[in-house]
Design an enzyme around this catalytic site. Structure first.
Site, PDB file in Angstrom:
ATOM      1  N   ARG A 139      11.651  -5.142   4.835  1.00  0.00           N
ATOM      2  CA  ARG A 139      11.414  -3.803   4.273  1.00  0.00           C
ATOM      3  C   ARG A 139      12.055  -2.690   5.085  1.00  0.00           C
ATOM      4  O   ARG A 139      12.253  -2.801   6.285  1.00  0.00           O
ATOM      5  CB  ARG A 139       9.926  -3.561   4.048  1.00  0.00           C
ATOM      6  CG  ARG A 139       9.115  -3.349   5.280  1.00  0.00           C
ATOM      7  CD  ARG A 139       7.654  -3.119   4.892  1.00  0.00           C
ATOM      8  NE  ARG A 139       6.832  -2.947   6.054  1.00  0.00           N
ATOM      9  CZ  ARG A 139       5.531  -2.725   6.016  1.00  0.00           C
ATOM     10  NH1 ARG A 139       4.910  -2.672   4.852  1.00  0.00           N
ATOM     11  NH2 ARG A 139       4.849  -2.566   7.118  1.00  0.00           N
ATOM     12  N   ARG A 187     -10.070   0.388   9.033  1.00  0.00           N
ATOM     13  CA  ARG A 187      -9.677  -1.000   9.300  1.00  0.00           C
ATOM     14  C   ARG A 187     -10.760  -1.759  10.049  1.00  0.00           C
ATOM     15  O   ARG A 187     -10.562  -2.948  10.338  1.00  0.00           O
ATOM     16  CB  ARG A 187      -8.415  -1.008  10.136  1.00  0.00           C
ATOM     17  CG  ARG A 187      -7.114  -1.090   9.300  1.00  0.00           C
ATOM     18  CD  ARG A 187      -6.024  -1.185  10.264  1.00  0.00           C
ATOM     19  NE  ARG A 187      -4.763  -1.689  10.061  1.00  0.00           N
ATOM     20  CZ  ARG A 187      -3.675  -1.045   9.650  1.00  0.00           C
ATOM     21  NH1 ARG A 187      -3.760   0.145   9.157  1.00  0.00           N
ATOM     22  NH2 ARG A 187      -2.516  -1.611   9.689  1.00  0.00           N
ATOM     23  N   ARG A 215      13.944   1.092   9.835  1.00  0.00           N
ATOM     24  CA  ARG A 215      13.086  -0.097   9.805  1.00  0.00           C
ATOM     25  C   ARG A 215      12.083   0.049  10.926  1.00  0.00           C
ATOM     26  O   ARG A 215      12.418   0.575  11.992  1.00  0.00           O
ATOM     27  CB  ARG A 215      13.927  -1.365  10.011  1.00  0.00           C
ATOM     28  CG  ARG A 215      14.775  -1.670   8.791  1.00  0.00           C
ATOM     29  CD  ARG A 215      15.647  -2.893   8.964  1.00  0.00           C
ATOM     30  NE  ARG A 215      16.645  -2.925   7.900  1.00  0.00           N
ATOM     31  CZ  ARG A 215      16.554  -3.677   6.790  1.00  0.00           C
ATOM     32  NH1 ARG A 215      15.552  -4.504   6.640  1.00  0.00           N
ATOM     33  NH2 ARG A 215      17.480  -3.619   5.859  1.00  0.00           N
ATOM     34  N   LYS A 236       0.831  -1.215   0.000  1.00  0.00           N
ATOM     35  CA  LYS A 236       0.000   0.000   0.000  1.00  0.00           C
ATOM     36  C   LYS A 236       0.864   1.264   0.000  1.00  0.00           C
ATOM     37  O   LYS A 236       0.595   2.193  -0.739  1.00  0.00           O
ATOM     38  CB  LYS A 236      -0.950   0.021   1.217  1.00  0.00           C
ATOM     39  CG  LYS A 236      -1.940  -1.136   1.267  1.00  0.00           C
ATOM     40  CD  LYS A 236      -2.999  -0.934   2.345  1.00  0.00           C
ATOM     41  CE  LYS A 236      -2.451  -0.929   3.752  1.00  0.00           C
ATOM     42  NZ  LYS A 236      -1.831  -2.222   4.177  1.00  0.00           N
ATOM     43  N   ARG A 256      -0.648  -9.029  13.393  1.00  0.00           N
ATOM     44  CA  ARG A 256      -1.210  -8.032  12.471  1.00  0.00           C
ATOM     45  C   ARG A 256      -2.055  -8.712  11.399  1.00  0.00           C
ATOM     46  O   ARG A 256      -3.100  -8.205  10.994  1.00  0.00           O
ATOM     47  CB  ARG A 256      -0.083  -7.193  11.856  1.00  0.00           C
ATOM     48  CG  ARG A 256       0.496  -6.221  12.877  1.00  0.00           C
ATOM     49  CD  ARG A 256       1.909  -5.793  12.544  1.00  0.00           C
ATOM     50  NE  ARG A 256       1.993  -4.921  11.391  1.00  0.00           N
ATOM     51  CZ  ARG A 256       3.153  -4.630  10.773  1.00  0.00           C
ATOM     52  NH1 ARG A 256       4.287  -5.143  11.216  1.00  0.00           N
ATOM     53  NH2 ARG A 256       3.144  -3.835   9.747  1.00  0.00           N
TER      54      ARG A 256
END
Ligand code: AMP
Length: 210
Positions: free
Chosen positions: A123, A89, A156, A14, A168
């Site tokens: 990531r 959410r 990070r 996203k 999550r």
């Protein structure tokens, strides 16, 4: 004013796609995750309250999130709509959003669960401009230097670890996925396969937005 919602689990891409959509549509990105991380760094009461949920990979309570969004949407750059990233959410968040602004498109980026962990664990982002990278799938062209702004500082996320990712993902399946049906029923839901090359995903998103 009409807004876009980017929908999908953590690690679906996203944030990466948000930057590209922003360049193409001019809509500002409103990421509740980024807003919460800024509040945590600044040590505000919202940040202190949110941190315990974020560290555990759980959703921050709806009233905290809705208050953040209500304030953000009043800002001058939101006058022509925004691109929501990571919001709504839950069903109560989506209901609150429906009372605040009109949503024209929901872009759902789908990635299988088994790909999420490896995508999240590698990531990192540029500390200067926020460009998103991945050790294996999207490294910088020159090692240690941001392709976009040349900075050599990267960060990070504290919650990007294998343990928190599982929580999550469960929060996503239990609390967020039901929203898909809600948006599908109003006919503004576009499913995009997020398990492909980044440029192909962008192409599909931009054509869905036309
Ligand atoms: P994200 O950057 O979108 O992955 O969000 C990081 C963390 O912030 C999540 O795991 C939640 O703890 C919290 N968070 C972000 N957005 C929301 C939201 N809309 N509702 C509840 N919690 C959120």
């Amino acid at each position: 004013m009409e807004s876009i919602v980017l929908f999908g689990p953590a690690g679906a891409g996203k944030g990466t796609q948000a930057q590209r959509i922003m360049d193409s549509t001019g809509l500002p990105q409103v990421s509740t995750g980024d807003m919460l991380r800024a509040a945590v760094s600044a040590g505000t009461p919202t940040g202190v309250e949110a941190k315990k949920y974020m560290d555990a990979g759980q959703l921050v309570p709806d009233d905290v999130i809705i208050a953040l969004i209500k304030d953000r949407i009043q800002e001058a750059d939101a006058v022509n709509g925004v691109m929501f990233d990571g919001f709504p959410r839950t069903i109560p968040q989506a209901e609150a959003l429906a009372n605040i602004t009109e949503v024209s498109h929901v872009i759902a980026i789908e990635v299988p669960d088994e790909r999420i962990v490896e995508r999240i664990c590698g990531r990192f982002t540029c500390s200067e401009c926020g460009a998103v990278y991945h050790d294996k799938f999207n490294p910088t062209t020159v090692e240690g230097m941001c392709d976009t702004c040349g900075s050599e500082e990267f960060k990070r996320r504290a919650d990007d670890n294998a343990d928190t990712v599982m929580s999550r993902l469960s929060a996503y399946h239990e609390q967020t996925s039901p929203l898909a049906e809600w948006y599908q029923s109003i006919g503004i839901f576009h499913i995009i396969n997020g398990d492909r090359e980044i440029d192909l995903i962008t192409e599909d998103i931009l054509s869905a937005l036309k």
